[in-house]
Design a protein around this motif. Structure first.
Motif, PDB file in Angstrom:
ATOM      1  N   THR A   1       6.409  -5.701   3.460  1.00 31.47           N
ATOM      2  CA  THR A   1       5.792  -4.386   3.649  1.00 31.47           C
ATOM      3  C   THR A   1       5.115  -4.300   5.006  1.00 31.47           C
ATOM      4  O   THR A   1       5.309  -3.343   5.762  1.00 31.47           O
ATOM      5  N   THR A   2       4.319  -5.318   5.314  1.00 30.57           N
ATOM      6  CA  THR A   2       3.627  -5.338   6.607  1.00 30.57           C
ATOM      7  C   THR A   2       4.611  -5.482   7.756  1.00 30.57           C
ATOM      8  O   THR A   2       4.508  -4.787   8.774  1.00 30.57           O
ATOM      9  N   ALA A   3       5.580  -6.377   7.606  1.00 32.19           N
ATOM     10  CA  ALA A   3       6.538  -6.625   8.682  1.00 32.19           C
ATOM     11  C   ALA A   3       7.396  -5.400   8.971  1.00 32.19           C
ATOM     12  O   ALA A   3       7.627  -5.053  10.135  1.00 32.19           O
ATOM     13  N   PHE A   4       7.890  -4.745   7.930  1.00 27.28           N
ATOM     14  CA  PHE A   4       8.716  -3.559   8.136  1.00 27.28           C
ATOM     15  C   PHE A   4       7.917  -2.444   8.799  1.00 27.28           C
ATOM     16  O   PHE A   4       8.436  -1.696   9.615  1.00 27.28           O
TER      17      PHE A   4
ATOM     18  N   TYR B   1      10.133  -0.374  -1.057  1.00 25.65           N
ATOM     19  CA  TYR B   1      10.026   1.073  -1.300  1.00 25.65           C
ATOM     20  C   TYR B   1       9.554   1.346  -2.723  1.00 25.65           C
ATOM     21  O   TYR B   1       8.652   2.156  -2.952  1.00 25.65           O
ATOM     22  N   ARG B   2      10.150   0.662  -3.686  1.00 25.36           N
ATOM     23  CA  ARG B   2       9.768   0.864  -5.085  1.00 25.36           C
ATOM     24  C   ARG B   2       8.319   0.449  -5.337  1.00 25.36           C
ATOM     25  O   ARG B   2       7.611   1.072  -6.127  1.00 25.36           O
ATOM     26  N   LYS B   3       7.907  -0.618  -4.676  1.00 22.67           N
ATOM     27  CA  LYS B   3       6.535  -1.093  -4.855  1.00 22.67           C
ATOM     28  C   LYS B   3       5.534  -0.030  -4.417  1.00 22.67           C
ATOM     29  O   LYS B   3       4.490   0.178  -5.058  1.00 22.67           O
ATOM     30  N   GLN B   4       5.834   0.661  -3.321  1.00 21.97           N
ATOM     31  CA  GLN B   4       4.942   1.705  -2.844  1.00 21.97           C
ATOM     32  C   GLN B   4       4.872   2.870  -3.833  1.00 21.97           C
ATOM     33  O   GLN B   4       3.793   3.408  -4.117  1.00 21.97           O
ATOM     34  N   ILE B   5       6.023   3.259  -4.375  1.00 19.57           N
ATOM     35  CA  ILE B   5       6.049   4.340  -5.354  1.00 19.57           C
ATOM     36  C   ILE B   5       5.259   3.942  -6.599  1.00 19.57           C
ATOM     37  O   ILE B   5       4.475   4.720  -7.150  1.00 19.57           O
TER      38      ILE B   5
ATOM     39  N   GLY C   1       2.841   1.886  -6.747  1.00 22.20           N
ATOM     40  CA  GLY C   1       1.428   1.883  -6.416  1.00 22.20           C
ATOM     41  C   GLY C   1       0.812   3.267  -6.490  1.00 22.20           C
ATOM     42  O   GLY C   1      -0.315   3.439  -6.984  1.00 22.20           O
ATOM     43  N   LEU C   2       1.543   4.272  -6.007  1.00 22.48           N
ATOM     44  CA  LEU C   2       1.032   5.640  -6.075  1.00 22.48           C
ATOM     45  C   LEU C   2       0.980   6.134  -7.516  1.00 22.48           C
ATOM     46  O   LEU C   2       0.045   6.854  -7.902  1.00 22.48           O
ATOM     47  N   GLU C   3       1.965   5.749  -8.314  1.00 23.31           N
ATOM     48  CA  GLU C   3       1.957   6.135  -9.725  1.00 23.31           C
ATOM     49  C   GLU C   3       0.770   5.507 -10.454  1.00 23.31           C
ATOM     50  O   GLU C   3       0.081   6.164 -11.241  1.00 23.31           O
ATOM     51  N   THR C   4       0.519   4.228 -10.179  1.00 25.02           N
ATOM     52  CA  THR C   4      -0.611   3.539 -10.795  1.00 25.02           C
ATOM     53  C   THR C   4      -1.937   4.148 -10.346  1.00 25.02           C
ATOM     54  O   THR C   4      -2.850   4.355 -11.154  1.00 25.02           O
ATOM     55  N   ALA C   5      -2.032   4.453  -9.057  1.00 27.16           N
ATOM     56  CA  ALA C   5      -3.276   5.041  -8.536  1.00 27.16           C
ATOM     57  C   ALA C   5      -3.576   6.371  -9.199  1.00 27.16           C
ATOM     58  O   ALA C   5      -4.744   6.685  -9.475  1.00 27.16           O
TER      59      ALA C   5
ATOM     60  N   VAL D   1      -0.430   8.733   2.504  1.00 30.84           N
ATOM     61  CA  VAL D   1      -0.208   8.570   3.938  1.00 30.84           C
ATOM     62  C   VAL D   1       0.044   7.101   4.269  1.00 30.84           C
ATOM     63  O   VAL D   1       0.885   6.773   5.114  1.00 30.84           O
ATOM     64  N   GLU D   2      -0.668   6.208   3.600  1.00 31.75           N
ATOM     65  CA  GLU D   2      -0.420   4.783   3.821  1.00 31.75           C
ATOM     66  C   GLU D   2       0.988   4.414   3.369  1.00 31.75           C
ATOM     67  O   GLU D   2       1.698   3.660   4.036  1.00 31.75           O
ATOM     68  N   TYR D   3       1.409   4.938   2.223  1.00 32.90           N
ATOM     69  CA  TYR D   3       2.776   4.752   1.760  1.00 32.90           C
ATOM     70  C   TYR D   3       3.762   5.324   2.761  1.00 32.90           C
ATOM     71  O   TYR D   3       4.789   4.732   3.060  1.00 32.90           O
ATOM     72  N   GLY D   4       3.419   6.485   3.336  1.00 31.15           N
ATOM     73  CA  GLY D   4       4.298   7.104   4.308  1.00 31.15           C
ATOM     74  C   GLY D   4       4.506   6.231   5.524  1.00 31.15           C
ATOM     75  O   GLY D   4       5.592   6.216   6.110  1.00 31.15           O
TER      76      GLY D   4
END
Length: 202
Positions: free
Chosen positions: A33-36, A74-78, A80-84, A106-109
């Motif tokens: 995530t950080t590297a990409f 990508y799925r991990k970010q989605i 995370g937003l669902e959990t939040a 925005v962080e996910y973006g």
């Protein structure tokens, strides 16, 4: 709604991972995530393995291709937003929960921008991913907006899709590595627009 498994043939889709293997997989996704985001999707997979302190063979066991790793991030970010969207209302008031979720988007973006070129090339074979992702984002935003509107803390005349489009525009407009503060300021501006004329503020 759940997000599809990483790949139909992935070991993770067939049986649960051992605890150590799950830790390695989670670490690889975190590092990727950080590297990409920082270096783009062309970053060497060997560099990702090195940063995660695992061998390249371990990386390939979990993610046989670069595309598989991109999708996992990508799925991990989605997710995370669902959990939040579920958890933020447990510890924050309705409008504060919505504002924090919008900032998280925005962080996910920022991550999505780093993946967008490769994701576009994969859309023909992963269309369900994008359909499911949009549905999850709309449901998440909608649940938070409904709570805030019912509390009289935001206007009731905006739809979840309006907010998602606004946040997506912010992500695209603030695509420089040093634009984080500007992105947050723009999120807060959109949020203030949602609050303008709300019953509780009249």
């Amino acid at each position: 709604m759940t997000i599809p498994a990483v790949t139909p043939t992935s070991p993770a889709a067939v049986r649960p991972l051992r605890a150590d293997a799950q830790r390695n997989r989670d670490k690889l996704i975190e590092v990727a995530t950080t590297a990409f985001t920082d270096l783009g999707v062309d970053v060497a997979l060997e560099e990702i393995a090195r940063r995660a302190d695992v061998g390249i063979g371990t990386l390939y066991r979990h993610f046989p291709t670069r595309e598989a790793l991109v999708l996992a991030v990508y799925r991990k970010q989605i997710e995370g937003l669902e959990t939040a969207a579920r958890e933020l209302p447990l510890t924050h008031g309705p409008s504060d929960a919505l504002r924090l979720w919008m900032r998280g988007f925005v962080e996910y973006g920022a991550v999505k921008r780093g993946l967008v070129v490769l994701l576009k090339s994969m859309m023909d074979t992963e269309t369900n991913l994008f359909v499911d992702a949009r549905a999850i984002l709309l449901d998440s935003a909608g649940s938070l907006m409904t709570k805030a509107a019912e509390a009289g803390e935001i206007r009731p005349d905006f739809q979840p899709g309006d907010v998602i489009r606004a946040l997506g525009g912010i992500c695209m407009a603030t695509d420089r590595p040093d634009a984080g503060a500007s992105a947050i300021a723009l999120v807060d501006l959109v949020f203030d627009g949602l609050r303008y004329g709300a019953p509780a503020r009249s």
